[in-house]
Design a protein around this motif. Sequence first.
Motif, mmCIF file in Angstrom:
data_model
loop_
_atom_site.group_PDB
_atom_site.id
_atom_site.type_symbol
_atom_site.label_atom_id
_atom_site.label_comp_id
_atom_site.label_asym_id
_atom_site.label_seq_id
_atom_site.Cartn_x
_atom_site.Cartn_y
_atom_site.Cartn_z
ATOM 1 N N ARG A 14 0.837 -1.059 0.144
ATOM 2 C CA ARG A 14 0.050 -0.493 0.021
ATOM 3 C C ARG A 14 1.070 1.159 0.253
ATOM 4 N NH1 ARG A 14 -4.963 -0.981 2.481
ATOM 5 N NH2 ARG A 14 -5.126 1.532 2.377
ATOM 6 N N VAL A 15 1.158 2.383 -0.820
ATOM 7 C CA VAL A 15 1.545 3.536 -1.068
ATOM 8 C C VAL A 15 0.509 4.594 -1.494
ATOM 9 C CG1 VAL A 15 2.496 4.580 -2.293
ATOM 10 C CG2 VAL A 15 2.839 2.363 -2.542
ATOM 11 N N GLY A 16 0.448 5.217 0.443
ATOM 12 C CA GLY A 16 -0.461 5.461 0.057
ATOM 13 C C GLY A 16 -2.464 4.836 -0.168
ATOM 14 N N HIS A 17 -2.980 5.418 -1.030
ATOM 15 C CA HIS A 17 -3.796 4.705 -1.786
ATOM 16 C C HIS A 17 -3.765 4.211 -3.004
ATOM 17 C CE1 HIS A 17 -6.147 8.019 0.527
ATOM 18 N NE2 HIS A 17 -6.110 9.069 0.216
ATOM 19 N N ASP A 18 -3.029 4.209 -3.453
ATOM 20 C CA ASP A 18 -2.495 3.123 -4.098
ATOM 21 C C ASP A 18 -2.288 1.829 -3.532
ATOM 22 O OD1 ASP A 18 -2.968 4.742 -6.092
ATOM 23 O OD2 ASP A 18 -1.145 5.568 -5.575
ATOM 24 N N VAL A 19 -2.287 0.607 -4.276
ATOM 25 C CA VAL A 19 -2.476 -0.797 -4.050
ATOM 26 C C VAL A 19 -1.208 -1.063 -5.317
ATOM 27 C CG1 VAL A 19 -3.101 -2.324 -4.235
ATOM 28 C CG2 VAL A 19 -3.969 -0.627 -2.373
ATOM 29 N N ILE A 20 -0.157 -1.872 -5.020
ATOM 30 C CA ILE A 20 1.020 -2.763 -5.600
ATOM 31 C C ILE A 20 0.221 -4.251 -5.512
ATOM 32 C CG2 ILE A 20 3.699 -3.032 -6.772
ATOM 33 C CD1 ILE A 20 4.076 0.110 -5.708
ATOM 34 N N THR A 21 0.721 -5.066 -6.685
ATOM 35 C CA THR A 21 -0.263 -6.322 -6.359
ATOM 36 C C THR A 21 1.161 -7.715 -6.810
ATOM 37 O OG1 THR A 21 -2.457 -5.451 -6.085
ATOM 38 C CG2 THR A 21 -1.382 -7.697 -6.615
ATOM 39 N N PRO A 22 2.187 -7.436 -5.838
ATOM 40 C CA PRO A 22 2.861 -8.048 -6.572
ATOM 41 C C PRO A 22 2.733 -9.186 -7.162
ATOM 42 C CG PRO A 22 3.898 -7.207 -4.606
ATOM 43 C CD PRO A 22 2.601 -7.108 -5.008
ATOM 44 N N PRO A 23 3.278 -10.150 -7.884
ATOM 45 C CA PRO A 23 2.772 -11.514 -8.944
ATOM 46 C C PRO A 23 3.123 -12.456 -7.380
ATOM 47 C CG PRO A 23 4.502 -10.605 -10.247
ATOM 48 C CD PRO A 23 4.442 -9.527 -9.446
ATOM 49 N N ALA A 24 2.523 -13.870 -7.924
ATOM 50 C CA ALA A 24 3.045 -14.853 -7.415
ATOM 51 C C ALA A 24 4.092 -15.139 -7.801
ATOM 52 C CB ALA A 24 2.031 -15.783 -7.389
ATOM 53 N N HIS A 25 4.770 -15.475 -6.833
ATOM 54 C CA HIS A 25 6.217 -16.257 -7.894
ATOM 55 C C HIS A 25 6.162 -17.893 -7.737
ATOM 56 C CE1 HIS A 25 10.591 -18.510 -7.417
ATOM 57 N NE2 HIS A 25 10.424 -17.509 -7.544
ATOM 58 N N PRO A 26 6.111 -18.628 -9.209
ATOM 59 C CA PRO A 26 5.707 -20.025 -9.432
ATOM 60 C C PRO A 26 6.014 -20.881 -8.591
ATOM 61 C CG PRO A 26 7.809 -19.468 -10.768
ATOM 62 C CD PRO A 26 7.472 -17.993 -9.916
ATOM 63 N N ASP A 27 7.330 -21.419 -7.606
ATOM 64 C CA ASP A 27 7.545 -22.258 -6.706
ATOM 65 C C ASP A 27 7.703 -21.857 -5.554
ATOM 66 O OD1 ASP A 27 8.947 -23.467 -8.040
ATOM 67 O OD2 ASP A 27 10.657 -22.469 -8.736
ATOM 68 N N ALA A 28 6.868 -20.998 -5.105
ATOM 69 C CA ALA A 28 7.113 -19.989 -3.898
ATOM 70 C C ALA A 28 6.215 -21.319 -2.716
ATOM 71 C CB ALA A 28 5.594 -19.444 -3.483
ATOM 72 N N ALA A 29 5.050 -22.456 -2.828
ATOM 73 C CA ALA A 29 5.202 -22.854 -1.941
ATOM 74 C C ALA A 29 6.598 -24.099 -1.920
ATOM 75 C CB ALA A 29 3.815 -24.205 -2.824
ATOM 76 N N GLU A 30 6.838 -24.759 -2.672
ATOM 77 C CA GLU A 30 8.024 -25.358 -2.622
ATOM 78 C C GLU A 30 8.768 -25.018 -1.800
ATOM 79 O OE1 GLU A 30 11.791 -27.402 -3.309
ATOM 80 O OE2 GLU A 30 11.409 -25.353 -3.717
ATOM 81 N N TRP A 31 9.332 -23.412 -1.797
ATOM 82 C CA TRP A 31 10.262 -22.757 -0.360
ATOM 83 C C TRP A 31 9.815 -22.784 0.820
ATOM 84 C CZ3 TRP A 31 15.313 -20.703 -1.842
ATOM 85 C CH2 TRP A 31 15.863 -20.676 -3.097
ATOM 86 N N GLN A 32 8.496 -22.598 0.345
ATOM 87 C CA GLN A 32 7.450 -22.517 2.265
ATOM 88 C C GLN A 32 8.326 -24.078 2.313
ATOM 89 O OE1 GLN A 32 4.138 -20.557 0.913
ATOM 90 N NE2 GLN A 32 4.327 -19.243 2.571
ATOM 91 N N ALA A 33 7.624 -24.384 2.328
ATOM 92 C CA ALA A 33 7.977 -26.084 2.828
ATOM 93 C C ALA A 33 9.136 -26.520 3.185
ATOM 94 C CB ALA A 33 7.080 -27.303 1.642
ATOM 95 N N TRP A 34 10.658 -26.403 1.924
ATOM 96 C CA TRP A 34 11.854 -26.282 2.465
ATOM 97 C C TRP A 34 12.455 -25.899 3.347
ATOM 98 C CZ3 TRP A 34 15.047 -21.785 2.807
ATOM 99 C CH2 TRP A 34 15.743 -22.099 2.736
ATOM 100 N N TRP A 35 11.148 -23.964 3.800
ATOM 101 C CA TRP A 35 11.847 -23.424 4.855
ATOM 102 C C TRP A 35 11.022 -24.314 6.051
ATOM 103 C CZ3 TRP A 35 9.855 -20.939 9.148
ATOM 104 C CH2 TRP A 35 10.913 -20.182 10.056
ATOM 105 N N TRP A 36 9.775 -25.037 6.352
ATOM 106 C CA TRP A 36 9.343 -25.479 7.545
ATOM 107 C C TRP A 36 10.019 -26.695 7.181
ATOM 108 C CZ3 TRP A 36 7.378 -22.543 10.850
ATOM 109 C CH2 TRP A 36 6.431 -20.954 10.454
ATOM 110 N N GLY A 37 10.255 -26.969 6.366
ATOM 111 C CA GLY A 37 11.092 -28.455 6.834
ATOM 112 C C GLY A 37 12.959 -28.361 7.257
ATOM 113 N N GLY A 38 12.819 -27.379 8.037
ATOM 114 C CA GLY A 38 14.510 -27.653 8.402
ATOM 115 C C GLY A 38 14.410 -27.338 9.479
ATOM 116 N N PHE A 39 13.311 -27.174 10.448
ATOM 117 C CA PHE A 39 12.684 -27.583 11.791
ATOM 118 C C PHE A 39 13.934 -28.346 12.596
ATOM 119 C CE2 PHE A 39 10.376 -23.679 11.196
ATOM 120 C CZ PHE A 39 10.560 -22.811 12.757
ATOM 121 N N ARG A 40 14.631 -28.625 13.150
ATOM 122 C CA ARG A 40 15.661 -29.594 14.349
ATOM 123 C C ARG A 40 15.007 -29.196 15.624
ATOM 124 N NH1 ARG A 40 14.989 -30.356 9.417
ATOM 125 N NH2 ARG A 40 16.225 -31.488 8.128
#
Length: 249
Positions: free
Chosen positions: A223-249
Motif C-alpha cells: 500500500r502506497v498511500g491510496h494506491d495498491v501495488i500487487t506483486p505477482p506470485a512466484h511460481p515456486d513459492a509453495a516449494e520454498w515455504q515447504a523447504w523452510w518449514w522442513g528445516g526445523f530440528r
Amino acid sequence: MRSYAWRGGFVERPGSGGPFSVADSWRHSSGRANGLELHLERFSATAGPLPAGFVDGPLPAGFVDGMLALLGEGDLFPRIALSEGQLLLDVRPAPPPRPTTALTYVAAPDPRTQPFVKGPDFEALRDYRSRYQIEGTDDTVIADPGGAMLEATTGALVMWDGDTLCVPDGTRLPSVTLGQVASRAAELGMRVEPRECRPELAAEHPVWFLNSLHGISPVSEIRVGHDVITPPAHPDAAEWQAWWWGGFR
C-alpha cells in the motif's frame, strides 16, 4: 509470557520490555527450531559469548542448555536479550504463521540508529509502525533516501527477477532467514545480486517478506498511500515455504 534473568541459572522475573542493547528471537515449535545456531551466533557477535556451564556443578550446563530446558512443547516465540548488562529470556507464545504479508510503503525518515544490531531500535520501530502503518497491513517498509526498499520493521525483503534473487542494496539487518534463502538460491545455481528494490518494480516482480517467525511470506500487496501495488506470485513459492518449514530440528 514467562520472563527470566540469567544468574548462573535462569531465575524468573517480571516481564522485560527493554531497553535492549541486543536481542534475538525465533519460532520454536515442539522443541525444534530452524537455524537456532545462526541466531545465537548473531546475538553473541554483539552481546559477547553466552555463559558456559559448570562441569561438576548442580546448575544447568550453560545458558543455551538452560534456555532449551525452558522451551518445551507448544509453538513459542522466545526472545533472548542483553539489557543493562543482564542476560534475559522471554518465553512468549508464537502467533500463527502468516502465509502472505501486506506492506505499507512510506517515504519517511529512517527510524533506525543501529541498523546492523537487532534490539536497540525496537521502540523506534514500534513508533514508526504506529505512525505510518496503514490499517489492514502487516508491516511497514523502511526505505533509503532515494526511495528503494531496504527491509520492513520486523523482517527482511527480497525481490525476484526471473531466477535472480535480488537482495536490497543498502543498509539492513543481517537477517538469518534471508541468509538461508540466499544460500539455497546459490546452491540451486541461481544468481543472488544486490539491487535497488524499488516499490514500482514490485508490480512485475515477486516480493517476499522473510523472518524466523513466519518464514517465507510472499508479499500480497504494498500500500502506497491510496494506491495498491500487487506483486505477482512466484511460481515456486509453495516449494520454498515447504523447504523452510522442513528445516526445523
